[in-house]
Enzyme design. Structure first.
Site, PDB file in Angstrom:
ATOM      1  N   ASN A 123     -26.290 -21.490  12.793  1.00  0.00           N
ATOM      2  CA  ASN A 123     -26.534 -20.105  12.362  1.00  0.00           C
ATOM      3  C   ASN A 123     -26.401 -19.106  13.509  1.00  0.00           C
ATOM      4  O   ASN A 123     -25.780 -18.058  13.357  1.00  0.00           O
ATOM      5  CB  ASN A 123     -27.928 -19.993  11.729  1.00  0.00           C
ATOM      6  CG  ASN A 123     -28.044 -20.861  10.487  1.00  0.00           C
ATOM      7  OD1 ASN A 123     -27.035 -21.343   9.978  1.00  0.00           O
ATOM      8  ND2 ASN A 123     -29.255 -21.070   9.996  1.00  0.00           N
ATOM      9  N   HIS A 169      -3.567  22.480  -1.277  1.00  0.00           N
ATOM     10  CA  HIS A 169      -3.237  22.122  -2.668  1.00  0.00           C
ATOM     11  C   HIS A 169      -1.772  21.717  -2.799  1.00  0.00           C
ATOM     12  O   HIS A 169      -1.182  21.848  -3.869  1.00  0.00           O
ATOM     13  CB  HIS A 169      -3.520  23.272  -3.647  1.00  0.00           C
ATOM     14  CG  HIS A 169      -4.863  23.894  -3.473  1.00  0.00           C
ATOM     15  ND1 HIS A 169      -5.974  23.467  -4.162  1.00  0.00           N
ATOM     16  CD2 HIS A 169      -5.285  24.893  -2.651  1.00  0.00           C
ATOM     17  CE1 HIS A 169      -7.021  24.192  -3.795  1.00  0.00           C
ATOM     18  NE2 HIS A 169      -6.630  25.054  -2.877  1.00  0.00           N
ATOM     19  N   SER A 290      17.736  -0.203  -2.586  1.00  0.00           N
ATOM     20  CA  SER A 290      17.411  -0.651  -3.927  1.00  0.00           C
ATOM     21  C   SER A 290      18.430  -1.698  -4.342  1.00  0.00           C
ATOM     22  O   SER A 290      19.601  -1.628  -3.961  1.00  0.00           O
ATOM     23  CB  SER A 290      17.470   0.543  -4.877  1.00  0.00           C
ATOM     24  OG  SER A 290      17.724   0.106  -6.194  1.00  0.00           O
ATOM     25  N   LYS A 296      19.964   4.586  -2.789  1.00  0.00           N
ATOM     26  CA  LYS A 296      18.548   4.697  -2.409  1.00  0.00           C
ATOM     27  C   LYS A 296      18.254   4.284  -0.970  1.00  0.00           C
ATOM     28  O   LYS A 296      18.836   3.343  -0.438  1.00  0.00           O
ATOM     29  CB  LYS A 296      17.693   3.824  -3.342  1.00  0.00           C
ATOM     30  CG  LYS A 296      17.576   4.335  -4.757  1.00  0.00           C
ATOM     31  CD  LYS A 296      16.922   5.702  -4.884  1.00  0.00           C
ATOM     32  CE  LYS A 296      15.440   5.658  -4.630  1.00  0.00           C
ATOM     33  NZ  LYS A 296      14.706   5.065  -5.738  1.00  0.00           N
ATOM     34  N   ASN A 298      14.541   3.861   0.649  1.00  0.00           N
ATOM     35  CA  ASN A 298      13.134   4.023   0.265  1.00  0.00           C
ATOM     36  C   ASN A 298      12.165   3.891   1.449  1.00  0.00           C
ATOM     37  O   ASN A 298      12.365   3.052   2.323  1.00  0.00           O
ATOM     38  CB  ASN A 298      12.771   2.977  -0.796  1.00  0.00           C
ATOM     39  CG  ASN A 298      13.572   3.157  -2.060  1.00  0.00           C
ATOM     40  OD1 ASN A 298      13.899   4.277  -2.450  1.00  0.00           O
ATOM     41  ND2 ASN A 298      13.932   2.049  -2.696  1.00  0.00           N
ATOM     42  N   GLU A 303       4.838   3.325   2.148  1.00  0.00           N
ATOM     43  CA  GLU A 303       4.173   3.026   0.877  1.00  0.00           C
ATOM     44  C   GLU A 303       3.257   1.814   1.014  1.00  0.00           C
ATOM     45  O   GLU A 303       2.154   1.782   0.462  1.00  0.00           O
ATOM     46  CB  GLU A 303       5.215   2.763  -0.213  1.00  0.00           C
ATOM     47  CG  GLU A 303       5.994   4.004  -0.612  1.00  0.00           C
ATOM     48  CD  GLU A 303       7.151   3.663  -1.523  1.00  0.00           C
ATOM     49  OE1 GLU A 303       7.132   4.068  -2.684  1.00  0.00           O
ATOM     50  OE2 GLU A 303       8.079   2.967  -1.083  1.00  0.00           O
ATOM     51  N   GLN A 335     -21.170 -17.430   4.682  1.00  0.00           N
ATOM     52  CA  GLN A 335     -19.916 -18.025   5.159  1.00  0.00           C
ATOM     53  C   GLN A 335     -18.712 -17.239   4.630  1.00  0.00           C
ATOM     54  O   GLN A 335     -17.642 -17.248   5.242  1.00  0.00           O
ATOM     55  CB  GLN A 335     -19.845 -19.485   4.687  1.00  0.00           C
ATOM     56  CG  GLN A 335     -18.585 -20.201   5.094  1.00  0.00           C
ATOM     57  CD  GLN A 335     -18.657 -21.670   4.784  1.00  0.00           C
ATOM     58  OE1 GLN A 335     -19.340 -22.426   5.475  1.00  0.00           O
ATOM     59  NE2 GLN A 335     -17.984 -22.085   3.730  1.00  0.00           N
ATOM     60  N   LYS A 338     -16.103 -14.390   6.569  1.00  0.00           N
ATOM     61  CA  LYS A 338     -14.910 -14.520   7.418  1.00  0.00           C
ATOM     62  C   LYS A 338     -13.689 -13.867   6.785  1.00  0.00           C
ATOM     63  O   LYS A 338     -12.925 -13.183   7.471  1.00  0.00           O
ATOM     64  CB  LYS A 338     -14.561 -15.992   7.695  1.00  0.00           C
ATOM     65  CG  LYS A 338     -15.693 -16.897   8.069  1.00  0.00           C
ATOM     66  CD  LYS A 338     -16.258 -16.629   9.430  1.00  0.00           C
ATOM     67  CE  LYS A 338     -17.413 -17.556   9.724  1.00  0.00           C
ATOM     68  NZ  LYS A 338     -18.485 -17.590   8.687  1.00  0.00           N
TER      69      LYS A 338
END
Ligand code: ARG
Length: 473
Positions: A123, A169, A290, A296, A298, A303, A335, A338
């Site tokens: 312990n 905003h 893609s 594409k 990305n 992300e 235990q 971890k």
């Protein structure tokens, strides 16, 4: 034959280091269910350091003979080397790293190995190992954070003077310096560093010698082991020493807040690299294509950083929930600490690393930023402040400028497009000098307050961070 019987462990009960009072062997399912070796083997280095400090102290206190301490010490160092070299067998029938190392010590040096566990318990061993491990984990994250800050600083310095829209905003609010925006993140990451350092100062205290929970009648010296291991003090209460995991909770909280900051930065990288914003171009090496849409490119890394935040928050909820109902002192539930501890560390470290590199590989489309700021009403506050300077109350100025903006919007005009004659329809105090106030590029320089986006203030900040972040190197 019952399933349970069939699954009885081949391991003899007396091979378990706690086998004495058991007549039956541990069921294999129960063994597999309860073992933690696959995770806690990551603590081997700290476990051995703790054991070395412990035997050294036992010998100094005359509890074991110096020759026994030497034998144990040599054995432990050999075991550490075996693990370093990847030749240690973790499947030696032991449930956790503490038992696996002790078992191997028995194999190497025989019965004297049994003296290692004098006056200690797993312990206090677990708590000691974790605190030591977190100590270096924190140093690691502090360095990752510094590098991330430095990559932000480099971009801030390179692009000093570039004006962009500042948002509230997600609507264009006021012209700001790009450097000022990036410096905001440097501030956040600095506070993250101080949260880790703060957690570290509370964490760096030794539980070793608390034994199972109540201490030991054997005349150990806890201060000695604490000193050897570089702890600043010993935990004052042996029950507390083995029963709390607040140091892990604090660590993961700091990881969670860092992840939240990273996630906001990631969100901006995603937005800014979109065609709608086109403020940045992330280097090819940090973007993906893609499988179906050939055009594409990305921002997957950003992300994923944003997405992995969920894992770190999850780790925090995990440990908080595990701990919340536990009576003192140690319970086996603990235990389970971890996996969130390692997971939060691994994820946070990875995210910090990738982001620092990705920032260095990002190009800023400063023309696009400049264009954006010229195509909005973000100098409206300037205009109101202009009227205030001409003696008009701010609320009234606000109203006047609001009407001017509405007029522009109705007539598809921008503020600098207005003629003085038109402005006079809204207030007689407008003068020729007003046009200077409508130039967004001149706006930051008019800010005077400390910490503002004025180039003078930002320059001071850049110099401050340059010396702070370099010093820490
Ligand atoms: N592997 C255990 C843990 O990490 C070790 C402590 C076991 N102690 C005990 N009394 N069963 O929590």
């Amino acid at each position: 034959m019952s399933k349970a019987k069939k699954h009885t462990s081949k391991q003899k009960a007396n091979q378990k280091l706690w086998g004495g009072r058991f007549k039956e062997e541990l069921n294999t399912l129960a063994f597999d269910f309860s073992k933690s070796i696959n995770l806690d083997k990551r603590l081997y280095h700290e476990d051995i350091a703790g054991s070395l400090a412990h035997v050294e102290m036992l010998a100094q206190q005359g509890i074991i003979a110096p020759s026994e301490a030497n034998q144990i010490g040599r054995g432990l160092r050999e075991i550490e080397k075996e693990i370093d070299e990847g030749i240690f067998n973790f499947e030696n029938g032991q449930e956790d790293i503490h038992m696996a190392i002790e078992q191997r010590l028995h194999e190497k040096i025989g019965s004297v190995a049994g003296k290692l566990h004098t006056a200690r318990s797993r312990n206090d061993q677990v708590a000691t190992d974790e605190r030591l491990w977190l100590r270096s984990a924190i140093q690691d994250l502090l360095e990752q954070l510094r590098q991330l800050q430095y990559s932000l600083l480099e971009q801030s310095q390179t692009h000093f003077g570039v004006v962009m829209p500042g948002y509230t905003h997600l609507q264009r609010a006021q012209p700001i310096l790009l450097s000022h925006h990036l410096l905001a993140y440097i501030e956040m990451f600095e506070r993250d560093k101080s949260r880790f350092q703060n957690a570290l100062s509370r964490m760096n205290v030794s539980p070793l010698g608390a034994a199972a929970l109540g201490g030991t009648p054997i005349p150990i010296d806890r201060r000695k082991t604490a000193k050897t291991l570089g702890f600043s003090d010993i935990l004052a209460n042996s029950i507390d020493a083995v029963s709390d995991r607040d140091y892990i909770i604090e660590f993961i909280s700091a990881c969670a807040i860092t992840s939240m900051h990273l996630s906001r930065l990631a969100e901006e990288w995603v937005l800014w690299s979109s065609q709608e914003f086109s403020f940045i171009t992330i280097g090819d090496a940090f973007t993906t294509g893609s499988s179906i849409m050939p055009q594409k490119k990305n921002p997957d890394m950003a992300e994923l950083v944003r997405g992995k935040t969920g894992k770190v928050y999850g780790a925090l909820m995990n440990i908080l929930t595990t701990m919340k109902g536990l009576p003192l002192a140690y319970n086996r539930d603990m235990q389970e600490d971890k996996s969130p501890m390692f997971d939060a560390f691994d994820t946070t470290k990875q995210c910090l690393e990738i982001f620092a590199s990705m920032i260095r590989a990002t190009e800023f489309n400063t023309t696009q930023m400049r264009n954006a700021v010229f195509r909005d009403y973000s100098t409206a506050t300037e205009l109101a402040d202009y009227l205030v300077r001409k003696g008009i109350a701010f609320r009234e100025a606000h109203e006047i400028v609001g009407k001017i903006v509405a007029y522009c919007a109705d007539n598809h005009l921008l503020l600098p497009d207005l003629h003085l004659k038109v402005l006079h329809n809204f207030s007689p105090v407008f003068d020729d000098d007003v046009f200077e106030f409508l130039n967004p590029e001149k706006s930051p320089a008019r800010k005077k307050s400390a910490g503002s986006t004025s180039p003078k203030e930002v320059k001071k900040q850049l110099a401050k961070w340059q010396s702070l972040l370099r010093q820490n190197k």
